[in-house]
Design a protein around this motif. Structure first.
Motif, mmCIF file in Angstrom:
data_model
loop_
_atom_site.group_PDB
_atom_site.id
_atom_site.type_symbol
_atom_site.label_atom_id
_atom_site.label_comp_id
_atom_site.label_asym_id
_atom_site.label_seq_id
_atom_site.Cartn_x
_atom_site.Cartn_y
_atom_site.Cartn_z
ATOM 1 N N THR A 90 1.036 -14.160 -36.763
ATOM 2 C CA THR A 90 -0.274 -14.395 -37.186
ATOM 3 C C THR A 90 -1.048 -13.489 -36.003
ATOM 4 O O THR A 90 -0.871 -13.691 -34.896
ATOM 5 N N ALA A 91 -2.107 -12.895 -36.534
ATOM 6 C CA ALA A 91 -3.183 -12.136 -35.528
ATOM 7 C C ALA A 91 -4.272 -12.946 -35.651
ATOM 8 O O ALA A 91 -4.862 -13.333 -36.622
ATOM 9 N N TYR A 92 -5.124 -12.897 -34.291
ATOM 10 C CA TYR A 92 -6.241 -13.435 -34.143
ATOM 11 C C TYR A 92 -7.518 -12.767 -33.937
ATOM 12 O O TYR A 92 -7.369 -11.467 -33.191
ATOM 13 N N PRO A 93 -8.693 -12.770 -34.252
ATOM 14 C CA PRO A 93 -9.895 -12.135 -33.922
ATOM 15 C C PRO A 93 -9.853 -11.887 -32.551
ATOM 16 O O PRO A 93 -9.498 -12.855 -31.564
ATOM 17 N N GLY A 94 -10.065 -10.662 -31.852
ATOM 18 C CA GLY A 94 -9.926 -10.392 -30.479
ATOM 19 C C GLY A 94 -8.441 -9.584 -30.038
ATOM 20 O O GLY A 94 -8.604 -9.059 -29.092
ATOM 21 N N THR A 95 -7.648 -9.680 -31.079
ATOM 22 C CA THR A 95 -6.466 -9.150 -30.818
ATOM 23 C C THR A 95 -6.575 -7.421 -30.641
ATOM 24 O O THR A 95 -7.269 -6.904 -31.667
ATOM 25 N N GLU A 96 -6.221 -6.631 -29.732
ATOM 26 C CA GLU A 96 -6.182 -5.347 -29.733
ATOM 27 C C GLU A 96 -4.795 -4.831 -30.283
ATOM 28 O O GLU A 96 -3.764 -5.207 -29.931
ATOM 29 N N LEU A 97 -4.977 -4.068 -31.302
ATOM 30 C CA LEU A 97 -3.919 -3.361 -32.126
ATOM 31 C C LEU A 97 -3.313 -2.168 -31.097
ATOM 32 O O LEU A 97 -3.853 -1.427 -30.875
ATOM 33 N N ASP A 98 -2.027 -2.018 -31.436
ATOM 34 C CA ASP A 98 -1.327 -0.883 -31.002
ATOM 35 C C ASP A 98 -0.129 -0.355 -32.308
ATOM 36 O O ASP A 98 0.400 -1.185 -32.656
ATOM 37 N N VAL A 99 -0.757 0.735 -32.641
ATOM 38 C CA VAL A 99 -0.089 1.200 -33.933
ATOM 39 C C VAL A 99 1.033 2.310 -33.622
ATOM 40 O O VAL A 99 0.322 3.436 -33.132
ATOM 41 N N THR A 100 2.023 2.420 -34.274
ATOM 42 C CA THR A 100 2.917 3.609 -33.916
ATOM 43 C C THR A 100 3.398 3.635 -35.598
ATOM 44 O O THR A 100 3.467 2.832 -36.577
ATOM 45 N N SER A 101 3.958 5.149 -35.923
ATOM 46 C CA SER A 101 4.523 5.489 -37.066
ATOM 47 C C SER A 101 5.744 6.311 -36.834
ATOM 48 O O SER A 101 5.441 7.182 -35.977
ATOM 49 N N THR A 102 6.845 6.050 -37.690
ATOM 50 C CA THR A 102 7.858 6.829 -37.656
ATOM 51 C C THR A 102 8.118 7.553 -38.726
ATOM 52 O O THR A 102 8.329 7.024 -39.712
ATOM 53 N N VAL A 103 8.616 8.973 -38.799
ATOM 54 C CA VAL A 103 8.376 9.519 -39.676
ATOM 55 C C VAL A 103 10.062 9.311 -40.242
ATOM 56 O O VAL A 103 11.119 9.693 -39.791
ATOM 57 N N LEU B 110 -7.818 -0.609 -32.277
ATOM 58 C CA LEU B 110 -8.652 -1.032 -32.580
ATOM 59 C C LEU B 110 -8.714 -2.485 -32.563
ATOM 60 O O LEU B 110 -7.609 -3.120 -32.489
ATOM 61 N N ARG B 111 -9.624 -3.168 -32.095
ATOM 62 C CA ARG B 111 -9.848 -4.511 -31.678
ATOM 63 C C ARG B 111 -10.233 -5.539 -33.066
ATOM 64 O O ARG B 111 -11.385 -5.138 -33.368
ATOM 65 N N LEU B 112 -9.245 -6.359 -33.359
ATOM 66 C CA LEU B 112 -9.925 -7.081 -34.513
ATOM 67 C C LEU B 112 -10.926 -7.991 -34.254
ATOM 68 O O LEU B 112 -11.078 -8.578 -32.979
ATOM 69 N N SER B 113 -11.908 -8.008 -34.869
ATOM 70 C CA SER B 113 -13.325 -8.580 -34.703
ATOM 71 C C SER B 113 -13.382 -9.942 -35.718
ATOM 72 O O SER B 113 -13.134 -9.774 -36.671
ATOM 73 N N GLN B 114 -14.160 -10.803 -35.072
ATOM 74 C CA GLN B 114 -14.551 -12.037 -36.023
ATOM 75 C C GLN B 114 -15.472 -11.436 -37.067
ATOM 76 O O GLN B 114 -15.420 -11.663 -38.249
ATOM 77 N N HIS B 115 -16.427 -10.477 -36.779
ATOM 78 C CA HIS B 115 -17.409 -10.083 -37.649
ATOM 79 C C HIS B 115 -16.554 -9.321 -38.585
ATOM 80 O O HIS B 115 -16.964 -9.204 -39.955
ATOM 81 N N GLY B 116 -15.828 -8.423 -38.296
ATOM 82 C CA GLY B 116 -15.061 -7.565 -39.208
ATOM 83 C C GLY B 116 -14.372 -8.307 -40.110
ATOM 84 O O GLY B 116 -14.162 -7.927 -41.278
ATOM 85 N N ASN B 117 -13.601 -9.364 -39.587
ATOM 86 C CA ASN B 117 -12.726 -10.130 -40.537
ATOM 87 C C ASN B 117 -13.683 -11.037 -41.405
ATOM 88 O O ASN B 117 -13.274 -10.916 -42.589
ATOM 89 N N GLU B 118 -14.817 -11.650 -41.048
ATOM 90 C CA GLU B 118 -15.691 -12.210 -42.082
ATOM 91 C C GLU B 118 -16.318 -11.549 -43.049
ATOM 92 O O GLU B 118 -16.322 -11.537 -44.245
ATOM 93 N N GLU B 119 -16.759 -10.088 -42.543
ATOM 94 C CA GLU B 119 -17.106 -9.134 -43.593
ATOM 95 C C GLU B 119 -16.127 -8.819 -44.484
ATOM 96 O O GLU B 119 -16.286 -8.596 -45.808
ATOM 97 N N TRP B 120 -14.821 -8.503 -44.060
ATOM 98 C CA TRP B 120 -13.774 -8.068 -45.083
ATOM 99 C C TRP B 120 -13.612 -9.019 -46.249
ATOM 100 O O TRP B 120 -13.531 -9.074 -47.253
ATOM 101 N N MET B 121 -13.503 -10.428 -45.611
ATOM 102 C CA MET B 121 -13.221 -11.518 -46.578
ATOM 103 C C MET B 121 -14.476 -11.764 -47.478
ATOM 104 O O MET B 121 -14.182 -11.957 -48.476
ATOM 105 N N GLY B 122 -15.699 -11.618 -46.840
ATOM 106 C CA GLY B 122 -16.868 -12.180 -47.725
ATOM 107 C C GLY B 122 -17.025 -10.743 -48.930
ATOM 108 O O GLY B 122 -17.110 -11.233 -50.214
#
Length: 374
Positions: free
Chosen positions: A121-134, A49-61
């Motif tokens: 710190t992450a900034y809008p525009g950062t592309e996430l790479d996520v892993t999980s370990t059992v 997922l790419r963190l977006s300014q719109h998503g960030n502001e919508e979440w905060m608002g």
């Protein structure tokens, strides 16, 4: 003989024909059963997922997290950021949302999350790479149709590989094949646990020890580090505790319950499939736990001079939150550390509780944040 593969052989939209076909077809399932997970397995979650300014502001608002450092460049620079960063609650919700399809979309009770640590710190525009370990898998002796899985999940910057946030969470996960139960583990309450991130306490009220509660509760006079330290010292000198509630409340609407989770790629059906949830204990779609949590923390942060988030531990979701519920916040100050962080801050450890309009706790967790000094 009819060629069923021919385009005009049958009318799939004919109601009677369609009902017959629907009874016969195989469902292509999503998510994984308990048997899929083995200790040590690493799961790479796609899509990212790419963190977006719109998503960030919508979440905060929408969650009332109105810290100007996450909105305005001048405030961000004064706080030591290069530009307005992604809010930590938004970052955490996105990282966890990405994991849902692989880890918990089958449903099951969210038993808790701990060791939530923000590394960078992450900034809008950062592309996430996520892993999980059992980390662990085990049998639930009280619920033969479920197992219990613990994962460690890490969200990284896809471009640099740097860790942004990590945490450990534990869920009950449905089994493909139930196992025999010896009845040794106390039965959890299905009426308060519907896979929404809500689970009843293991102990019954009659068995739980009642602590000696302080007769006096002290509230800080302001939101700076010194205010919390003075209040805590005064409370300790008088056998009291520092605890207070926050005035604001936020009523859950469809944008909060369905919209925000889907924006983080959280595909759990309990947040958006009203048809399925109509027969659940809640009777309706329920809120993503991280939305409930973020609202409660926003109530607390509005009464603090928060500088940075550090760490969260022992997060639990005690009851489901559904459309129309109103979320309030309660805070208790546990510790103040003047040696942590930059000179103009101090670390404060809180216990936060979110509760609904019936004064029922729905979330609790311990949080350590850097608070600005006077």
């Amino acid at each position: 003989m009819t060629d069923w593969s021919a385009p005009d052989a049958i009318d799939c939209a004919d109601e009677q024909v369609f009902q017959t076909l629907l009874d016969r077809v195989e469902t292509r399932e999503k998510g994984n059963y308990f048997e899929y997970f083995a200790e040590g397995d690493e799961i790479h979650h796609d899509p990212g997922l790419r963190l977006s300014q719109h998503g960030n502001e919508e979440w905060m608002g929408q969650t009332l997290n109105h810290d100007p450092a996450y909105w305005r460049p001048d405030d961000a620079r004064e706080r030591g950021f290069d530009e307005p960063p992604a809010h930590p609650d938004y970052l955490l919700a996105c990282v966890m949302g990405i994991t849902v399809e692989d880890l918990s979309e089958k449903g099951g009770y969210f038993l808790g999350r701990t060791d939530v640590t923000f590394h960078r710190t992450a900034y809008p525009g950062t592309e996430l790479d996520v892993t999980s370990t059992v980390v662990d898998t085990r049998t639930s002796s009280s619920r033969p149709d479920y197992g219990i899985v613990t994962w460690e999940s890490v969200g990284r910057d896809r471009e640099t590989g740097e860790e942004l946030v990590a945490y450990e969470r534990t869920n009950m996960i449905p089994r493909r094949e139930p196992v025999a139960s010896d009845g040794g583990e106390r039965q959890r309450s299905a009426a308060r646990a519907d896979g929404s991130g809500a689970v009843a306490d293991e102990s019954s009220p009659s068995e739980a020890a009642t602590p000696d509660l302080p007769s006096t509760l002290v509230a800080p006079e302001g939101g700076t580090f010194e205010d919390f330290r003075v209040a805590l010292e005064r409370a300790r000198d008088n056998g009291a505790a520092v605890a207070y509630r926050h005035e604001r409340g936020r009523t859950m609407d469809e944008r909060l319950v369905a919209g925000l989770p889907l924006a983080t790629l959280n595909t759990a059906r309990q947040h958006h499939n009203r048809d399925v949830m109509a027969d659940s204990p809640s009777g309706d779609i329920v809120a993503y736990g991280d939305v409930t949590r973020s609202i409660a923390l926003a109530h607390a942060r509005s009464d603090e001079a928060t500088f940075r988030e550090r760490r969260f531990e022992n997060e639990r979701f005690h009851d489901f939150v559904t459309l129309g519920d109103t979320i309030y916040g309660f805070s208790r100050v546990l510790d103040c550390d003047g040696e942590a962080g930059p000179d103009h801050t101090g670390a404060v450890t809180f216990e936060h509780v979110a509760f609904n309009q019936d004064s029922t706790p729905v979330y609790s967790g311990r949080r350590t944040a850097l608070i600005t000094r006077q």
